[in-house]
Design a protein around this motif. Sequence first.
Motif, PDB file in Angstrom:
ATOM      1  N   ARG A 248      -7.316 -16.063  -9.862  1.00  0.00           N
ATOM      2  CA  ARG A 248      -6.549 -17.159  -9.274  1.00  0.00           C
ATOM      3  C   ARG A 248      -5.770 -16.710  -8.046  1.00  0.00           C
ATOM      4  O   ARG A 248      -5.762 -17.397  -7.020  1.00  0.00           O
ATOM      5  N   VAL A 249      -5.123 -15.557  -8.124  1.00  0.00           N
ATOM      6  CA  VAL A 249      -4.329 -15.071  -6.995  1.00  0.00           C
ATOM      7  C   VAL A 249      -5.209 -14.830  -5.778  1.00  0.00           C
ATOM      8  O   VAL A 249      -4.949 -15.339  -4.678  1.00  0.00           O
ATOM      9  N   PHE A 250      -6.272 -14.055  -5.955  1.00  0.00           N
ATOM     10  CA  PHE A 250      -7.081 -13.671  -4.798  1.00  0.00           C
ATOM     11  C   PHE A 250      -8.112 -14.728  -4.424  1.00  0.00           C
ATOM     12  O   PHE A 250      -8.507 -14.825  -3.253  1.00  0.00           O
ATOM     13  N   GLY A 251      -8.538 -15.539  -5.398  1.00  0.00           N
ATOM     14  CA  GLY A 251      -9.423 -16.647  -5.062  1.00  0.00           C
ATOM     15  C   GLY A 251      -8.723 -17.666  -4.184  1.00  0.00           C
ATOM     16  O   GLY A 251      -9.248 -18.099  -3.152  1.00  0.00           O
ATOM     17  N   LEU A 252      -7.489 -18.045  -4.568  1.00  0.00           N
ATOM     18  CA  LEU A 252      -6.747 -19.043  -3.795  1.00  0.00           C
ATOM     19  C   LEU A 252      -6.205 -18.455  -2.490  1.00  0.00           C
ATOM     20  O   LEU A 252      -6.155 -19.144  -1.471  1.00  0.00           O
ATOM     21  N   ALA A 253      -5.793 -17.174  -2.506  1.00  0.00           N
ATOM     22  CA  ALA A 253      -5.290 -16.554  -1.271  1.00  0.00           C
ATOM     23  C   ALA A 253      -6.371 -16.494  -0.202  1.00  0.00           C
ATOM     24  O   ALA A 253      -6.093 -16.625   0.995  1.00  0.00           O
ATOM     25  N   GLY A 254      -7.630 -16.337  -0.643  1.00  0.00           N
ATOM     26  CA  GLY A 254      -8.728 -16.298   0.322  1.00  0.00           C
ATOM     27  C   GLY A 254      -8.913 -17.598   1.075  1.00  0.00           C
ATOM     28  O   GLY A 254      -9.512 -17.619   2.159  1.00  0.00           O
ATOM     29  N   LEU A 255      -8.364 -18.697   0.536  1.00  0.00           N
ATOM     30  CA  LEU A 255      -8.475 -19.987   1.222  1.00  0.00           C
ATOM     31  C   LEU A 255      -7.657 -20.025   2.506  1.00  0.00           C
ATOM     32  O   LEU A 255      -7.767 -20.980   3.276  1.00  0.00           O
ATOM     33  N   ALA A 256      -6.831 -18.988   2.735  1.00  0.00           N
ATOM     34  CA  ALA A 256      -6.120 -18.894   4.016  1.00  0.00           C
ATOM     35  C   ALA A 256      -7.102 -18.851   5.183  1.00  0.00           C
ATOM     36  O   ALA A 256      -6.741 -19.169   6.325  1.00  0.00           O
ATOM     37  N   LEU A 257      -8.350 -18.493   4.895  1.00  0.00           N
ATOM     38  CA  LEU A 257      -9.371 -18.454   5.942  1.00  0.00           C
ATOM     39  C   LEU A 257      -9.664 -19.845   6.499  1.00  0.00           C
ATOM     40  O   LEU A 257     -10.326 -19.977   7.533  1.00  0.00           O
ATOM     41  N   LEU A 258      -9.174 -20.878   5.846  1.00  0.00           N
ATOM     42  CA  LEU A 258      -9.322 -22.238   6.371  1.00  0.00           C
ATOM     43  C   LEU A 258      -8.667 -22.391   7.742  1.00  0.00           C
ATOM     44  O   LEU A 258      -8.950 -23.356   8.460  1.00  0.00           O
TER      45      LEU A 258
ATOM     46  N   VAL B 242      -0.673 -14.076  12.006  1.00  0.00           N
ATOM     47  CA  VAL B 242      -0.171 -13.780  10.658  1.00  0.00           C
ATOM     48  C   VAL B 242      -1.096 -14.369   9.597  1.00  0.00           C
ATOM     49  O   VAL B 242      -1.464 -13.691   8.623  1.00  0.00           O
ATOM     50  N   VAL B 243      -1.495 -15.628   9.785  1.00  0.00           N
ATOM     51  CA  VAL B 243      -2.364 -16.277   8.800  1.00  0.00           C
ATOM     52  C   VAL B 243      -3.741 -15.611   8.784  1.00  0.00           C
ATOM     53  O   VAL B 243      -4.336 -15.411   7.714  1.00  0.00           O
ATOM     54  N   ALA B 244      -4.260 -15.255   9.958  1.00  0.00           N
ATOM     55  CA  ALA B 244      -5.573 -14.600  10.028  1.00  0.00           C
ATOM     56  C   ALA B 244      -5.549 -13.249   9.326  1.00  0.00           C
ATOM     57  O   ALA B 244      -6.478 -12.911   8.575  1.00  0.00           O
ATOM     58  N   VAL B 245      -4.479 -12.473   9.550  1.00  0.00           N
ATOM     59  CA  VAL B 245      -4.369 -11.166   8.898  1.00  0.00           C
ATOM     60  C   VAL B 245      -4.271 -11.341   7.385  1.00  0.00           C
ATOM     61  O   VAL B 245      -4.896 -10.600   6.618  1.00  0.00           O
ATOM     62  N   LEU B 246      -3.469 -12.332   6.953  1.00  0.00           N
ATOM     63  CA  LEU B 246      -3.375 -12.613   5.518  1.00  0.00           C
ATOM     64  C   LEU B 246      -4.751 -12.975   4.956  1.00  0.00           C
ATOM     65  O   LEU B 246      -5.137 -12.508   3.871  1.00  0.00           O
ATOM     66  N   ALA B 247      -5.493 -13.802   5.694  1.00  0.00           N
ATOM     67  CA  ALA B 247      -6.824 -14.201   5.241  1.00  0.00           C
ATOM     68  C   ALA B 247      -7.758 -12.996   5.164  1.00  0.00           C
ATOM     69  O   ALA B 247      -8.487 -12.825   4.176  1.00  0.00           O
ATOM     70  N   PHE B 248      -7.756 -12.161   6.203  1.00  0.00           N
ATOM     71  CA  PHE B 248      -8.612 -10.973   6.206  1.00  0.00           C
ATOM     72  C   PHE B 248      -8.277 -10.065   5.022  1.00  0.00           C
ATOM     73  O   PHE B 248      -9.164  -9.545   4.348  1.00  0.00           O
ATOM     74  N   PHE B 249      -6.972  -9.862   4.795  1.00  0.00           N
ATOM     75  CA  PHE B 249      -6.556  -9.003   3.690  1.00  0.00           C
ATOM     76  C   PHE B 249      -6.997  -9.607   2.357  1.00  0.00           C
ATOM     77  O   PHE B 249      -7.540  -8.904   1.494  1.00  0.00           O
ATOM     78  N   ALA B 250      -6.779 -10.908   2.186  1.00  0.00           N
ATOM     79  CA  ALA B 250      -7.100 -11.555   0.908  1.00  0.00           C
ATOM     80  C   ALA B 250      -8.590 -11.502   0.607  1.00  0.00           C
ATOM     81  O   ALA B 250      -9.000 -11.182  -0.520  1.00  0.00           O
ATOM     82  N   VAL B 251      -9.429 -11.820   1.607  1.00  0.00           N
ATOM     83  CA  VAL B 251     -10.868 -11.884   1.327  1.00  0.00           C
ATOM     84  C   VAL B 251     -11.470 -10.499   1.142  1.00  0.00           C
ATOM     85  O   VAL B 251     -12.356 -10.310   0.291  1.00  0.00           O
TER      86      VAL B 251
END
Length: 408
Positions: free
Chosen positions: A139-149, A272-281
């Motif tokens: 749940r944590v990493f599945g939903l965090a990966g949606l930052a790639l939106l 910031v959002v892109a880096v978060l997305a890259f890290f999450a995915v």
Amino acid sequence: MRRLLAATLGILSAIGGFVDIGDLVAASQAGARFGMAHAWVLLVGVLGICAYAEMAGRIAAVSGRAVFDLVRERLGPRVALLNLVASWLVTVLTLAAELGGVALALQLASGIHYLVWVPVAGVAVWLVLWRMRFQLMERVFGLAGLALLVFAVALFALPTDWGRLGQQSLHVSSGAESWSVYWFVAVALFASTVSPYEVFFFSSGGVEENWSAADLAAARSNVLIGFPVGGFLALSLIAVAAVAYHPSGMSVNSLDQVAQPVVTAFGGVGLVVAVLAFFAVTFGAALETGLSAAYAAAQYFGWQWGKRVSPREAARFHSVLLVSVLLGVLMLMTAVDPVRLTEYMLVFSAVVLPLTYLPILVVANDRGYLGDRVNGRWNNLLGALFLLLIVAASVAAIPLAIITRMGQ
């Protein structure tokens, strides 16, 4: 929201396959060099992986056993051993690439060289795999990966010619590049969307969550929500690169170039959002590949396995997991370029694809395991057509890599 939470296993599985470090690189390079001319590859990939993930989830739910657990029993130890060796090597190579992706994301955030972050990434991945409950992890990493939106949203802030993107999507063209390079990129992108570990992780995750025949609807929801979401995120990466780089003929060779269009659209917040997305995915994909490597080995040898049991009870499973992470870290500490490693990983992944998908199709038609839940006519037709594409990609991967010098 409840359905979204219920589908987080599918989302995490799809993020590992569609938008991990392999697809961040492959999708962005495809968009920069060919515009939307490879959009059809993602469509085919989504259809195919949905078909086989549904089979893998159904096998787990009805039999209570993961796919690889049945491969040795159904096909015999020799064939299964070949499958194990090939898939484990590719999965560990992929794990190294994902750890490199995590380190590159941290470099992008901090300015500190990625090699400093590689051991940190390895320890962090191992700690999460060792201590965090499976459902919380997904749940944590599945939903965090949606930052790639943020890449999809960026298309509305950039000067996007929607008509041109649509036209490029409907016409297969190599543009100024050679057709051999076009098809090499297509094979690499295809391999990134149907990575071998995806279905092993998905079916093993179903066993981790104690799916039964009563959970078939939940399994299908995971497939029909999670994997199309992953495909949409990958398509957004292609589209953003097509808008930002394709008109000028620029190529994409680094993670900061992948992020640049979002920075152009939204400034520092976008970064910031892109880096978060890259890290999450990439972190989520590292978790997925680490588990997949341990799942495959433990299921082949009949060991106790899974995060649902304590490390003491599944010591060999956790040992393989730790060794896999250590090998990934050591590979990166040789200073191999993570992006280059990703490109080679995609070629090797394409080569071994038939060894992963053929056994799934065989087991999904075995009434001894599934009873009346075996594949229907349409499942088998779609599975067979997709298997032909997999074989074609497997056969073409190495010759295209040699002819194009890895797509240069």
